[in-house]
Scaffold this motif. Structure first.
Motif, short mmCIF file in Angstrom:
data_model
loop_
_atom_site.label_atom_id
_atom_site.label_comp_id
_atom_site.label_asym_id
_atom_site.label_seq_id
_atom_site.Cartn_x
_atom_site.Cartn_y
_atom_site.Cartn_z
N TYR A 183 -12.93 6.52 -6.95
CA TYR A 183 -11.71 5.89 -6.45
C TYR A 183 -11.94 5.26 -5.08
O TYR A 183 -12.58 5.84 -4.22
CB TYR A 183 -10.58 6.92 -6.38
CG TYR A 183 -10.14 7.41 -7.74
CD1 TYR A 183 -9.30 6.62 -8.53
CD2 TYR A 183 -10.57 8.62 -8.25
CE1 TYR A 183 -8.89 7.05 -9.78
CE2 TYR A 183 -10.16 9.06 -9.51
CZ TYR A 183 -9.32 8.27 -10.26
OH TYR A 183 -8.92 8.69 -11.50
N ARG A 184 -11.36 4.09 -4.95
CA ARG A 184 -11.55 3.28 -3.77
C ARG A 184 -11.04 3.87 -2.46
O ARG A 184 -11.55 3.56 -1.40
CB ARG A 184 -10.76 2.00 -3.99
CG ARG A 184 -11.49 0.76 -3.75
CD ARG A 184 -10.71 -0.37 -4.38
NE ARG A 184 -11.64 -1.30 -4.95
CZ ARG A 184 -12.28 -2.22 -4.24
NH1 ARG A 184 -12.05 -2.33 -2.96
NH2 ARG A 184 -13.13 -3.01 -4.80
N CYS A 185 -9.98 4.67 -2.54
CA CYS A 185 -9.37 5.06 -1.26
C CYS A 185 -10.15 6.18 -0.57
O CYS A 185 -9.83 6.54 0.53
CB CYS A 185 -7.90 5.41 -1.45
SG CYS A 185 -7.62 6.98 -2.22
N PHE A 186 -11.19 6.71 -1.23
CA PHE A 186 -11.95 7.79 -0.60
C PHE A 186 -13.20 7.25 0.09
O PHE A 186 -13.80 6.28 -0.35
CB PHE A 186 -12.37 8.82 -1.64
CG PHE A 186 -11.20 9.47 -2.33
CD1 PHE A 186 -10.16 10.00 -1.59
CD2 PHE A 186 -11.14 9.52 -3.71
CE1 PHE A 186 -9.07 10.59 -2.23
CE2 PHE A 186 -10.06 10.11 -4.36
CZ PHE A 186 -9.03 10.65 -3.61
#
Ligand SMILES: Cc1cc2nc3c(=O)[nH]c(=O)nc-3n(C[C@H](O)[C@H](O)[C@H](O)COP(=O)(O)O)c2cc1C
Ligand code: SF4
Ligand code: SF4
Ligand code: FES
Ligand code: FES
Lengths: 177, 624
Positions: A63-66
């Motif tokens: 996931y991108r937000c991590f």
């Protein structure tokens, strides 16, 4: 590396029960607190939810937000969504990277800024837009970029920077939303 | 805080609200949607609040913040009720004049009115603004009226009446039957008939689940965001009615983490609905039980795909799954699950209130109701637009959108996000419905509509989408993972002037394989932007390949900048922004560009007042 805030992670974990379904939400909490996912925290999450550490890392990288590496004091999200793209976002990004002396999106050496590229933050009507921390800056142009960054720099740094530049820049006043 | 124990109590409470709320009382609603907030709405709100207090009008006037009104380009936007006076581009300094007009017989503040560019006339009421005049705002109409943080506001405009009607006079078969007869098709992209989906799910054993897909991954689209931020109860009400029809006790809303305000407003709405007895146990005394949880997405486009989304809710990596089994058979936690888009859910109360026949009377033979588009890119009136299906592109672009800025020429309209396609200006009279768009090689998608003019390079746009999709492919299956990568490489090569004519055939072949063999719709539709641009803009590809030219003057490797000596006034503005220290010249003297140093950033052109910087395509001419 900074000292790891073990206690805080324990108390954060207490807010969740040990269901696997909470894994992503827990990582989101950790990320929003430290702006990245410190390794010891991931180990604790794995233990608490009884899932293999590799699974936790799989999620953290999918996931991108991590982020697994620390991020800067200010996060600059440059929107490269379609609306922003056709209205000149790639040039705005280039300019931000040039000024921050970054070869690509990432964190500056002084950890002042992290530049992230995002795909649409849902303000397409105001394209091209850049979000710094929680503020959305509409209708950016290359000429406005330096003024925008200076707003977030520690004041001394901003001055040094401007003085050091042989080619100063047209300062644009940008509204903080 | 009432807990409403029956449908009768709901109606009694609504009557009580309209009795204590004076419909003639002046009320100023200020848009606090993301666009207007970025344009400074918060300052306007607080200035107004202070102004009203200072003028001693605190007990006579309401000041409210609302969700997006659609016309974001003109923000901050506000409306003065009950007259419906529409103000645009309001600044905090205007608060004084607005407050004065409230105490002064509501004579509108002239300078804040919208001026119709065609007639030059100032327009007073919202519905007379050309941007709104052609719209039909069935889902978005209440956005400019209600405070999304206040359930009483929603109740006042008829909220939860549909739920009351369903619980008091319908059984689940009748609800599904109404949805079927309305002709409603899913607004998340594929346009699958909603009633049929519900019916399939209901045939499978309980426990069943339902999900609202608010991932809105399409870049250039923000209608789901605006609806959740501006009218979250309308989505919740649709979900509760759906839960009744489907016999579901647990529902989820999957929202992008990039939309913090939507998450906040949704959570508030859920809490209020629970307090009122509209959610939770024994809803309106009917014995029905339904709970809703909010799950924040973690930033992966592929998680908008329904099987991936469900894995993500389960706390797993969001990889799409093969089907069958379909989610209505085996979905979340392996149970039958209905997943619908935000706008699909929000359409349900409308259909219950006004009837399936009314809904089906809007639109075309096979595409019913209204569709919400985000009209963005090279267009004068950017914003959110809700129109009846069957409207033409020409009406969208020229009547509602106000045409292309700067007198430039319309080139293409990209519809449906990365899985959609580019429609050329020559098809401007196409009517918008699912089938027509598919015939033209594009698709409805979720309603992103990006307008492109002659300064947009279609090869660059194709490359842009491929880069996006390569990034977002989950990587599970080879044709998608490798196909997007190869396509992006080929397109980048063409943009750099190193393309070969055989590349075009190769792109088409790759596209065909990806369509036929990828596992999920990300891979099967990934080639659409490439295939449609190849179909309609082949010349532009050939110009890059054969002539090393980028007709739109976008691709960096194929352009150069120069300064027109007859126009340059030596102001030196370009020198200050030049990233490459490539501009030579003393103040007040002619400036020149050293192309060996120029990074082709174009900043000089942006700032040059006398428009002396010119951009050309082709080989850099030799200096004399
Ligand atoms: C890669 C991919 C991304 C998608 N993203 C979304 C999305 O962001 N929002 C959405 O509602 N549907 C999205 N969809 C479509 C959903 O899979 C699904 O069809 C839809 O949510 C069903 O709801 P509907 O019947 O109301 O359209 C996406 C599909 C794919 C293949
Ligand atoms: S088509 Fe692409 S996104 Fe879909 S499952 Fe295959 S690799 Fe993943
Ligand atoms: S395009 Fe950029 S680098 Fe080239 S001359 Fe202009 S400002 Fe300088
Ligand atoms: S495309 Fe940039 S905000 Fe939507
Ligand atoms: S955000 Fe105010 S009109 Fe869209």
């Amino acid at each position: 590396m900074e000292e790891e805030p073990v206690e805080e992670i324990e108390s954060l974990l207490e807010q969740f029960d040990s269901r696997r379904a909470n894994l992503i939400a827990i990582l989101q909490e950790i990320q929003s607190k430290y702006f990245y996912l410190p390794h010891p925290a991931l180990e604790r999450v794995a233990r608490k939810l009884k899932v293999p550490l590799t699974d936790v890392y799989h999620i953290a990288t999918f996931y991108r937000c991590f982020s697994l590496t620390p991020r800067g004091r200010h996060q600059i999200q440059v929107c490269l969504g379609t609306a922003c793209h056709v209205r000149g976002a790639p040039r705005v990004l280039d300019r931000i990277l040039t000024i921050l002396k970054l070869a690509e999106a990432g964190t500056t050496a002084d950890r002042e800024f992290t530049v992230l590229t995002v795909r649409c933050i849902g303000c397409c009507g105001l394209a091209p837009v850049v979000r710094v921390d929680a503020n959305t800056h509409p209708h950016l142009t290359q000429a406005k970029v330096r003024g925008l960054l200076n707003k977030y720099r520690k004041p001394e740094r901003a001055q040094e920077e401007t003085a050091a530049e042989t080619t100063g820049e047209v300062d644009a006043t940008v509204g903080v939303g | 805080m009432p807990r409403l124990a029956s449908v009768n109590e709901l109606e009694a409470y609504r009557a009580h609200l309209s009795a204590i709320r004076d419909a003639k009382r002046p009320c100023v609603t200020v848009c606090a949607g993301s666009g207007c907030t970025a344009a400074g709405a918060a300052g306007v709100l607080s200035a107004l609040g202070k102004g009203v207090e200072k003028a001693g009008l605190k007990d006579a006037v309401d000041v409210k913040s609302t969700g997006c009104h659609g016309f974001c380009e003109r923000g901050p936007i506000m409306i003065v009720w009950p007259e419906g006076t529409f103000y645009n581009r309001v600044a905090p300094g205007d608060a004084r004049a607005i407050v004065a007009s409230l105490g002064n017989g509501h004579v509108p503040v002239e300078k804040l009115l919208y001026k119709d560019p065609a007639s030059g006339r100032a327009v007073v009421r919202e519905e007379e603004v050309p941007f709104y005049a052609r719209q039909r705002r069935v889902l978005f109409g209440n956005n400019g009226r209600i405070d999304p943080k206040n359930i009483d506001d929603y109740l006042t405009v008829g909220g939860y009446a549909a739920l009351g009607k369903v619980l008091s006079s319908m059984n689940w078969e009748q609800v599904i039957d109404q949805v079927k007869r309305s002709g409603l098709r899913g607004r998340g992209g594929a346009g699958f008939p909603t009633g049929a989906k519900w019916d399939f799910c209901r045939q499978n054993p309980a426990p069943r689940y339902l999900i609202c897909n608010a991932d809105e991954g399409d870049p250039g689209a923000f209608m789901d965001r605006s609806l959740l931020e501006g009218n979250p109860h309308s989505v919740l009400e649709g979900m509760i009615i759906g839960a009744f029809a489907l016999g579901v006790e647990e529902g989820y809303v999957y929202v992008r983490a990039e939309y913090p305000l939507a998450v906040e407003h949704l959570r508030m709405a859920i809490e209020q609905a629970e307090q009122y007895g509209l959610l939770g146990d024994d809803i309106l005394g009917s014995g029905m039980r339904f709970r809703v949880q909010v799950v924040k997405g973690a930033g992966a486009f592929v998680c908008g795909e329904e099987t991936a989304l469900m894995r993500s809710i389960e706390g797993k990596v969001g990889e799409p799954q093969p089907r069958p089994p379909y989610p209505v058979q085996r979905g979340l936690w392996n149970r039958p699950t209905v997943i619908n888009n935000v706008k699909t859910w929000a359409s349900v109360p409308v259909i219950m209130n006004r009837g399936a026949e009314w809904y089906a009377s809007i639109g075309t033979a096979k595409s019913k109701g209204t569709m919400v588009f985000s009209l963005v890119g090279k267009i004068n009136n950017t914003g959110l637009v809700e129109v009846p299906m069957g409207i033409t592109l020409r009406e969208m672009i020229y009547e509602i959108g106000g045409g292309i800025p700067g007198g430039r020429k319309l080139k293409a309209i990209q519809i449906g996000g990365p899985s959609g396609g580019c429609i050329p200006a020559s098809l401007i009279d196409l009517t918008i419905d699912y089938e027509e768009l598919t015939k033209a090689g594009s698709m409805m998608g979720s309603g992103g509509m990006v307008v492109m003019d002659d300064s947009t390079c279609m090869v660059d746009v194709a490359r842009y989408f491929m880069e996006f999709l390569e990034d977002e492919s989950c990587g599970q299956c080879f044709p998608c993972r490798k196909g997007t990568q190869r396509m992006r490489e080929i397109l980048a090569r063409i943009c750099a002037g190193h393309g070969k004519e055989e590349d075009l055939k190769l792109l088409e072949d790759l596209g065909w394989v990806m369509q036929q063999t990828s596992l999920c719709a990300l891979g099967t539709t990934a080639a659409n932007p490439v295939l449609t641009t190849l179909r309609y803009f082949r010349d532009e590809y050939l110009a890059h390949i054969r002539d090393q030219q980028c007709p739109a003057k976008v691709c960096k490797q194929l352009i150069y900048y120069e300064i027109d000596p007859t126009l340059c006034d030596g102001c030196g503005a370009c020198v200050k922004v030049c990233a490459g220290e490539a501009i030579l010249g003393e103040k007040k003297m002619l400036h020149t560009i050293d192309m060996a140093k120029c990074t082709r950033c174009g900043a000089c052109m942006e700032v040059c007042q006398p428009k002396a910087v010119l951009v050309s395509t082709g080989a850099v001419p030799c200096p004399q």
